[in-house]
Design a protein around this motif. Structure first.
Motif, mmCIF file in Angstrom:
data_model
loop_
_atom_site.group_PDB
_atom_site.id
_atom_site.type_symbol
_atom_site.label_atom_id
_atom_site.label_comp_id
_atom_site.label_asym_id
_atom_site.label_seq_id
_atom_site.Cartn_x
_atom_site.Cartn_y
_atom_site.Cartn_z
ATOM 1 N N GLN A 153 18.103 77.366 63.821
ATOM 2 C CA GLN A 153 18.672 77.674 62.511
ATOM 3 C C GLN A 153 19.010 76.369 61.800
ATOM 4 O OE1 GLN A 153 22.705 79.623 61.942
ATOM 5 N NE2 GLN A 153 21.389 81.378 61.573
ATOM 6 N N PRO A 207 23.369 78.781 56.342
ATOM 7 C CA PRO A 207 22.462 78.837 57.496
ATOM 8 C C PRO A 207 21.179 79.563 57.117
ATOM 9 C CG PRO A 207 24.238 80.432 57.738
ATOM 10 C CD PRO A 207 24.555 79.635 56.509
ATOM 11 N N TRP A 208 20.064 79.053 57.591
ATOM 12 C CA TRP A 208 18.763 79.658 57.273
ATOM 13 C C TRP A 208 17.809 79.380 58.420
ATOM 14 C CZ3 TRP A 208 13.928 77.226 56.102
ATOM 15 C CH2 TRP A 208 12.947 78.098 55.630
ATOM 16 N N ARG A 209 17.052 80.408 58.807
ATOM 17 C CA ARG A 209 16.104 80.262 59.908
ATOM 18 C C ARG A 209 14.692 80.494 59.397
ATOM 19 N NH1 ARG A 209 16.418 84.282 64.894
ATOM 20 N NH2 ARG A 209 15.576 85.670 63.305
#
Length: 436
Positions: free
Chosen positions: A363, A354-356
């Motif tokens: 996300q 997960p990356w925002r």
């Protein structure tokens, strides 16, 4: 917008004409007063403006909720330390939580405060996004290596359990020295270093030598210990092998990515051309499922299109992504991961994480290589492939999606399902439109 203040919020009781006229007159006067003063008052009272005003009076601002953690004496010591550096350092210690005025992000706090102070050369030290972490941002960027100077403090063993005042003071010392990059490299060097192999047999002997124990127990320790160790090592190797098998079947060798990454643009272009030719040969000679071979040939054609019109390394990295897509099709691995989202020349990804993106609430799940995965887990910024926007280098994914096929797709990480592909997007003109 101000006329909305004169509108009743709901059903109102009947009123006589005189009373109604008086009420409307009073409402109009109140609305005029509010419209003339509300915006400036709101701006003056905004959290960012409040901190900026405080930092004009003193180089150290501490939120009242942190007054017990950084008392008045410590604030004076930090202010005196900053004055001795003769650098434009400011310290704003504000608790950061998800959903606050800064979205819980120290970089957003720093940007807002810097803007409210009028811009110009500055170094702003804040609390970090994680417990016992601090952050620093400077303008112009990297002039004093402030980012790594602050980040390194988290990894320094003598700072474990130290209060925020001591950690900030250490960061200021490193910023003053101007060697934050080197200090950070030393502080994090052991994160990637192999750990010494435990010696169960030696441990058993030491234990036996220090106290009573039967020969049978010592013998079992000598035999069982190494067996358990070998079993653990074998399990780890099988797990890593399984991850590689699932994520990178028939993909480009890591050596290809490594050689391309350490070459100049001409070298990257030569490597990309070699891999395009090789993919074409493999696809034409493949004996697999016709649909898979067709997908590989589509990727080959798309890679050739991108290579012919590539303007820089970001486009050439797209060539490698297309070649990897074609080879994955030949291997029949529909679930193969694309190249690393953060820097596709790092090579194949090992898993999705997960990356925002900065400044966005949603996300994403992006594919990351082992290097970037390790960096993120240890709260370090991964190395990111850059592109140019308005003449300045920026992370490639910050280029508007309509201007970059790679920003729109993350080199494969952001594709929409199994029916979407880089090759299909090149075929429909997404790449050539962004080049025109």
């Amino acid at each position: 917008m101000c006329t909305d203040l004169l509108r009743p919020a709901g059903p109102q009781p009947a009123a006589t004409p005189r009373r109604l006229h008086r009420a409307l007159a009073l409402g109009a006067a109140s609305a005029a007063l509010l419209c003339g003063t509300a915006a400036p008052a709101a701006a003056a009272g905004s959290p960012g403006q409040k901190i900026a005003d405080a930092l004009r009076r003193s180089p150290v601002y501490v939120d009242p909720s942190l007054a017990s953690a950084v008392d008045a004496g410590q604030q004076r010591e930090l202010a005196a330390q900053i004055q001795r550096t003769r650098l434009p350092i400011r310290v704003a210690l504000v608790p950061l939580v998800e959903g606050d005025s800064w979205g819980g992000k120290p970089e957003q706090l720093a940007e807002v405060v810097h803007d409210r102070m009028g811009g110009g050369p500055a170094i702003l030290v804040t609390l970090g996004e994680y417990p016992e972490d601090i952050s620093a941002r400077e303008w112009p960027s990297d002039a004093h290596q402030a980012f790594h100077a602050a980040a390194s403090v988290y990894f320094q063993k003598d700072m474990k359990g130290a209060g925020p005042a001591k950690r900030v003071a250490r960061a200021i010392d490193i910023i003053k020295a101007g060697n934050g990059d080197a200090v950070y490299a030393r502080a994090t060097a052991d994160l990637d270093a192999p750990k010494p192999t435990p010696d169960p047999a030696g441990a058993a002997d030491a234990k036996a030598a220090s106290g009573p124990g039967s020969p049978v127990v010592r013998l079992l320790s000598l035999v069982v210990g190494p067996v358990l160790l070998l079993a653990a090592v074998g399990l780890l190797l099988r797990r890593r092998s399984r991850l590689r098998d699932l994520s990178t079947p028939f993909a480009l060798p890591r050596s290809v990515f490594a050689a391309a990454r350490h070459s100049d643009e001409a070298g990257v272009r030569d490597r990309a051309a070699e891999e395009v030719v090789r993919l074409g040969e493999e696809a034409r000679g493949a004996q697999g499922e016709p649909a898979a071979v067709e997908r590989a040939l589509d990727a080959y054609a798309a890679a050739g299109t991108v290579l012919d019109r590539a303007r820089g390394v970001p486009d050439l990295a797209g060539v490698f992504a297309l070649v990897a897509e074609g080879r994955a099709a030949l291997s029949g691995a529909a679930a193969a991961l694309p190249p690393c989202f953060f820097h596709p020349l790092h090579g194949p990804a090992v898993r999705r994480i997960p990356w925002r993106p900065l400044g966005r609430r949603e996300q994403l799940r992006v594919a990351a290589c082992e290097t970037c995965l390790r960096a993120i887990r240890t709260r370090r910024a991964p190395e990111v492939l850059t592109d140019r926007r308005d003449g300045h280098p920026v992370p490639y994914f910050e280029v508007p999606a309509e201007d970059s096929l790679w920003a729109a797709t993350g080199y494969g990480s952001l594709l929409h399902g199994p029916d979407d592909s880089l090759a299909a997007r090149v075929q429909r003109g997404d790449f050539t439109r962004s080049r025109d």
